[in-house]
Design a protein around this motif. Structure first.
Motif, mmCIF file in Angstrom:
data_model
loop_
_atom_site.group_PDB
_atom_site.id
_atom_site.type_symbol
_atom_site.label_atom_id
_atom_site.label_comp_id
_atom_site.label_asym_id
_atom_site.label_seq_id
_atom_site.Cartn_x
_atom_site.Cartn_y
_atom_site.Cartn_z
ATOM 1 N N PHE A 299 0.825 -1.198 0.000
ATOM 2 C CA PHE A 299 0.000 0.000 0.000
ATOM 3 C C PHE A 299 0.862 1.252 0.000
ATOM 4 N N GLN A 300 0.239 2.324 -0.444
ATOM 5 C CA GLN A 300 0.829 3.642 -0.307
ATOM 6 C C GLN A 300 0.728 4.097 1.158
ATOM 7 N N PRO A 301 1.427 5.147 1.538
ATOM 8 C CA PRO A 301 1.294 5.666 2.909
ATOM 9 C C PRO A 301 -0.160 6.041 3.215
ATOM 10 N N PRO A 302 -0.558 5.950 4.492
ATOM 11 C CA PRO A 302 -1.959 6.226 4.861
ATOM 12 C C PRO A 302 -2.395 7.642 4.504
ATOM 13 N N ILE A 303 -3.630 7.761 4.051
ATOM 14 C CA ILE A 303 -4.273 9.056 3.821
ATOM 15 C C ILE A 303 -5.328 9.218 4.906
ATOM 16 N N ILE A 304 -5.237 10.275 5.688
ATOM 17 C CA ILE A 304 -6.079 10.445 6.873
ATOM 18 C C ILE A 304 -7.110 11.541 6.631
ATOM 19 N N SER A 305 -8.379 11.209 6.904
ATOM 20 C CA SER A 305 -9.477 12.175 6.802
ATOM 21 C C SER A 305 -10.184 12.224 8.152
ATOM 22 N N PRO A 306 -10.271 13.385 8.786
ATOM 23 C CA PRO A 306 -10.898 13.452 10.111
ATOM 24 C C PRO A 306 -12.412 13.297 10.037
ATOM 25 N N VAL A 307 -12.967 12.664 11.072
ATOM 26 C CA VAL A 307 -14.414 12.609 11.275
ATOM 27 C C VAL A 307 -14.769 13.705 12.271
ATOM 28 N N PRO A 308 -15.765 14.543 11.988
ATOM 29 C CA PRO A 308 -16.098 15.621 12.929
ATOM 30 C C PRO A 308 -16.388 15.074 14.323
ATOM 31 N N ALA A 309 -15.869 15.757 15.320
ATOM 32 C CA ALA A 309 -16.122 15.359 16.704
ATOM 33 C C ALA A 309 -17.559 15.684 17.065
ATOM 34 N N SER A 310 -18.173 14.804 17.840
ATOM 35 C CA SER A 310 -19.549 15.016 18.279
ATOM 36 C C SER A 310 -19.660 14.550 19.717
ATOM 37 N N VAL A 334 -20.086 6.663 8.464
ATOM 38 C CA VAL A 334 -19.843 6.305 9.846
ATOM 39 C C VAL A 334 -21.065 6.750 10.628
ATOM 40 N N VAL A 335 -21.109 6.460 11.895
ATOM 41 C CA VAL A 335 -22.265 6.838 12.684
ATOM 42 C C VAL A 335 -22.374 8.358 12.733
ATOM 43 N N GLY A 336 -23.457 8.883 12.199
ATOM 44 C CA GLY A 336 -23.734 10.309 12.253
ATOM 45 C C GLY A 336 -23.267 11.124 11.072
ATOM 46 N N TYR A 337 -22.377 10.566 10.211
ATOM 47 C CA TYR A 337 -21.809 11.369 9.133
ATOM 48 C C TYR A 337 -21.611 10.541 7.864
ATOM 49 N N ILE A 338 -21.753 11.218 6.726
ATOM 50 C CA ILE A 338 -21.293 10.718 5.434
ATOM 51 C C ILE A 338 -20.058 11.516 5.059
ATOM 52 N N LEU A 339 -18.956 10.822 4.755
ATOM 53 C CA LEU A 339 -17.737 11.476 4.312
ATOM 54 C C LEU A 339 -17.598 11.254 2.811
ATOM 55 N N LEU A 340 -17.695 12.330 2.043
ATOM 56 C CA LEU A 340 -17.688 12.242 0.590
ATOM 57 C C LEU A 340 -16.272 12.019 0.077
ATOM 58 N N GLY A 341 -16.144 11.019 -0.799
ATOM 59 C CA GLY A 341 -14.847 10.708 -1.369
ATOM 60 C C GLY A 341 -14.449 11.693 -2.449
ATOM 61 N N SER A 346 -8.958 10.330 -0.229
ATOM 62 C CA SER A 346 -9.318 11.245 0.852
ATOM 63 C C SER A 346 -10.835 11.439 0.872
ATOM 64 N N PHE A 347 -11.329 11.853 2.044
ATOM 65 C CA PHE A 347 -12.760 12.070 2.245
ATOM 66 C C PHE A 347 -12.918 13.413 2.957
ATOM 67 N N PRO A 348 -12.798 14.507 2.215
ATOM 68 C CA PRO A 348 -12.657 15.820 2.849
ATOM 69 C C PRO A 348 -13.943 16.467 3.333
ATOM 70 N N THR A 349 -15.085 16.018 2.834
ATOM 71 C CA THR A 349 -16.348 16.698 3.152
ATOM 72 C C THR A 349 -17.236 15.789 3.980
ATOM 73 N N ALA A 350 -17.672 16.266 5.140
ATOM 74 C CA ALA A 350 -18.539 15.495 6.035
ATOM 75 C C ALA A 350 -19.933 16.098 6.041
ATOM 76 N N ILE A 351 -20.936 15.253 5.871
ATOM 77 C CA ILE A 351 -22.340 15.659 5.916
ATOM 78 C C ILE A 351 -23.009 14.905 7.052
ATOM 79 N N GLN A 352 -23.605 15.630 7.979
ATOM 80 C CA GLN A 352 -24.223 15.008 9.143
ATOM 81 C C GLN A 352 -25.619 14.507 8.801
ATOM 82 N N TYR A 353 -26.026 13.398 9.424
ATOM 83 C CA TYR A 353 -27.401 12.917 9.277
ATOM 84 C C TYR A 353 -28.008 12.689 10.660
#
Length: 738
Positions: A299-310, A334-341, A346-353
């Motif tokens: 694999f390539q080095p890890p690409i990290i995308s934060p999940v908004p804290a709740s 993930v629970v509470g959020y969609i992270l758009l690829g 990378s998954f830079p945009t988080a949408i809460q549900y």
């Protein structure tokens, strides 16, 4: 929906799913089950299905499929698949010794639970393990792996033992390429066990894989040799992802280890950057980590995308991958959020549900209503003093990554309460909220289509609490009365409406107030003018927006809720007051009342509603309070009432209870505001109610009002004030019927 060739516990099972129509279970369960004896299914109250009654439906509102009230410490395992062979996804929810299957209707709704023996499952996985064309369940329990062969109708045969599986981590795939499903499980300490299926529901152990402190496992093709591989996350002594490369015969060779941030606790396999090679995606302590594969197990080095804290989401131990916004690029749920690829890992945009609950077990992606847009199944829990409420939420996708709750209207202030009325005289319902931070009223004019114009703010010099609407000066325009506490003293203010949705300056009502914890409006002296009743006092209206000196009703000073109705049919309004017990005070027709008659209530009282719940032409009283349920006292038509009827409701009351025919079956139902949700209880027509349907709203729901929001019909809808999110949620009734 984009099809992927990976196999992971949170996704469709790749080539198996295409053949069998099955979906996998969660990757990881929450807490382990405590030890103890078996539980009778009859003592596990469940809620959420509508039985033989029509369900109520509100536009864009998520629904809660099932609720289980149970001893603390028990979790909920979920899986999605076609358990009755009709081509429509169903949902299985297992807790204690019960597996409940909810058969899908094909539109995102589900039938009542079909119950089978469960034996304390921690995780569920699906597959056709005996090749009979019927979906089966593989269950991880404290004693090992159990197989429940499906009967093809949503029920299962008794469990049979497969092998050891001390932990809740299992995955399914064909590891030896013989066309039969196999299983890999973790023993909770140092080994993965691989069990090869014979296609008849029997298994033999083929391999032990030495591991340490596994957080999650997933199965898929990491290399391009067409053999299934296993991705394993570890959290001790190091946080990493290790790949075990399949040899195609049920054995595996240890592959590379890739360091990750602390605590990877969920993992899935998919091609997230569109290069034709599968990648590994892990959830690590609030971050999504993507390992982009080269197709050879490295694999390539890890690409990290934060999940908004709740602050209100716990148990973030699950992820699902699908194209939630239909742009051809995989996204992560993930629970509470969609992270758009972004298509590069990378998954830079988080949408809460929207969610209800405070602890969550799993999130599963599947197309539940056949519209080719991925939906979500989220299992979680709300904890109380003596019990946990476990639930499964169904959120239907719109194809834009937004799993919307009811439409929300931003106020820019914190609403404490809400009332509905026609403030501009166009025949359409509007709403007003009493707000703090800043102190104001917000008025939103209705469009008649279930929506509202942007709200207008009415600044106030005091902090409002409750708001109620009525015509206090007889000019045909709707006015409002607002309660407040100024310098420690309760008070009421009248704001006269101008007929356009605006209001004049507040005029404070003189007099001493013991409490303004509740407001009831009605003509209690039969002079044609609207009067105001608060705990401990009656203010008779003069018909010009002013009021006479208060009449004391000292026996109601401690009331939390009030309602006016003519219980004895003498043409005079009577008073019902909730104060731990139910107090009934018969009206004398001059603004005074007879001494109160107190009726004990088993669940306490925080709110009440008046309606004819048993269709006998006599008014009844419904009361909700605490965590026990809803009590109904059927009226005798004389101001007296029959003994208490109790219908269970596991969620606590937040202060609003509304009676209306929400499901359009001709019987009065109840809407109850509960934490961050609205509970709908269908009436049976005899004073009792069905199990609750739950509809999540926004944070801090504080008040609720009813109105027919769509001018094309008279279906009752709801407007909910949300203190925690500075919004109003609008629930437009779209139930099929009149």
């Amino acid at each position: 929906m984009r099809r992927f060739r990976s196999l992971a516990l949170t996704l469709w099972l790749g080539f198996i799913g295409a053949a069998c129509g099955l979906l996998p279970a969660q990757t990881r369960a929450g807490s382990a089950f405590p030890t103890g004896g078996p539980y009778d299914a009859s003592v596990v109250p469940r809620m959420g299905a509508c039985g033989n009654h029509p369900c109520a439906n509100f536009a864009d509102a998520p629904q809660v499929l099932s609720l289980f009230l149970q001893p603390q410490g028990f979790n909920l395992a979920t899986a999605v698949g076609d358990f009755n062979g009709d081509g429509i996804p169903d949902v299985a929810a297992a807790t204690l010794n019960v597996v409940s299957v909810y058969l899908g209707n094909g539109d995102g709704t589900f039938g009542s639970a079909i119950v089978s023996e469960g034996n304390f499952p921690e995780t569920l996985a699906t597959g056709d393990f005996n090749n009979d064309g019927k979906l089966d369940l593989m269950m991880a329990v404290g004693q090992g792996l159990l197989l429940l062969l499906g009967n093809g109708d949503g029920t299962f045969q008794p469990p049979t033992f497969v092998g050891p599986a001390v932990s809740s981590l299992i995955a399914v795939g064909d590891f030896n390429n013989d066309g039969n499903l196999d299983v890999v499980s973790y023993d909770g300490s140092a080994n993965l066990y691989v069990f090869l299926g014979d296609g008849k529901g029997k298994f033999s152990q083929s391999a032990d894989i030495s591991v340490s402190y596994v957080g999650a496992i997933a199965v898929g093709q990491i290399t391009n040799d067409h053999n299934l591989d296993i991705a394993v996350t570890s959290y001790s002594p190091f946080s990493d992802v290790t790949i075990y490369l399949g040899n195609g015969d049920g054995t595996f060779a240890r592959g590379p280890e890739t360091p990750t941030p602390f605590g990877p606790n969920a993992v899935a396999i998919d091609d997230v950057n569109g290069d034709g090679n599968n990648d590994v995606v892990a959830l690590c302590a609030g971050e999504v980590v993507a390992l982009l594969g080269y197709g050879d197990g490295t694999f390539q080095p890890p690409i990290i995308s934060p999940v908004p804290a709740s602050s209100n989401i716990y148990g973030q131990d699950s992820l699902a991958i699908s194209d939630f916004n239909h742009d051809g690029i995989p996204d992560v749920a993930v629970v509470g959020y969609i992270l758009l690829g972004a298509g590069d890992g990378s998954f830079p945009t988080a949408i809460q549900y929207p969610l209800i609950g405070n602890f969550f077990f799993a999130v599963i992606a599947a197309d539940l209503n056949g519209d080719h847009k991925p939906d979500l199944v989220v299992s979680g829990q709300e904890s109380y003093t003596s019990a946990d409420v476990n639930f499964v939420s169904i959120l239907l996708g719109k194809g834009d990554a937004a799993f919307r709750g009811p439409p929300d209207i931003s106020l820019g202030a914190s609403p404490e309460s809400v009332a509905t009325a026609d403030f501009n005289g166009d025949g359409l319902p509007d709403f007003v909220t009493a707000n703090q931070d800043p102190n104001s009223l917000s008025v939103a004019l209705g469009t008649g289509h279930g929506s509202f114009q942007p709200p207008n703010s009415v600044p106030l010099s005091f902090s409002p609490h409750l708001v109620a609407a009525g015509d206090f000066n007889g000019d045909g325009n709707v006015d409002v009365v607002v309660s407040s506490t100024i310098f420690g003293s309760p008070t009421l203010a009248i704001l006269l409406g101008d007929g356009t949705g605006g209001f004049g300056p507040p005029a404070f009502i003189p007099g001493y107030f013991e409490s303004v914890a509740a407001i009831a409006l009605g003509d209690v002296n039969n002079d044609g003018n609207l009067d105001i009743v608060v705990p401990g006092a009656v203010f008779l209206g003069k018909g010009d927006g002013t009021f006479q000196a208060p009449i004391s009703v000292a026996t109601t000073i401690g009331a939390q809720s009030l309602a006016l109705a003519d219980f004895n049919y003498d043409g005079k309004l009577d008073l019902a007051a909730g104060e731990g017990s139910l107090h009934i005070l018969l009206g004398n027709g001059n603004g005074t009342f007879t001494p109160k008659v107190t009726i004990p209530v088993s669940n306490g009282t925080s709110t009440l509603a008046i309606a004819d719940f048993n269709k006998d032409g006599k008014l009844d009283v419904a009361i909700a309070g605490g965590n026990i349920g809803v009590s109904v006292f059927l009226g005798n038509g004389s101001g007296t009432f029959q003994p208490e009827l109790v219908s269970s409701s596991t969620l606590p009351v937040q202060g609003s209870l509304i009676a209306a025919d929400f499901n359009l079956d001709g019987k009065i139902s109840l809407a109850l505001l509960s934490q961050d949700s609205v509970s709908f209880l269908a009436g049976n027509g005899d004073g009792t109610f069905q199990e609750a349907q739950i509809f999540p709203v926004e944070l801090g729901a504080s008040g609720m009002a009813e109105a027919a929001l769509n001018s094309k019909n008279a279906k009752p809808g709801l407007v909910v004030a949300n203190t925690g999110s500075n919004t109003v949620s609008v629930l437009t009734n779209v139930t099929k019927g009149r």
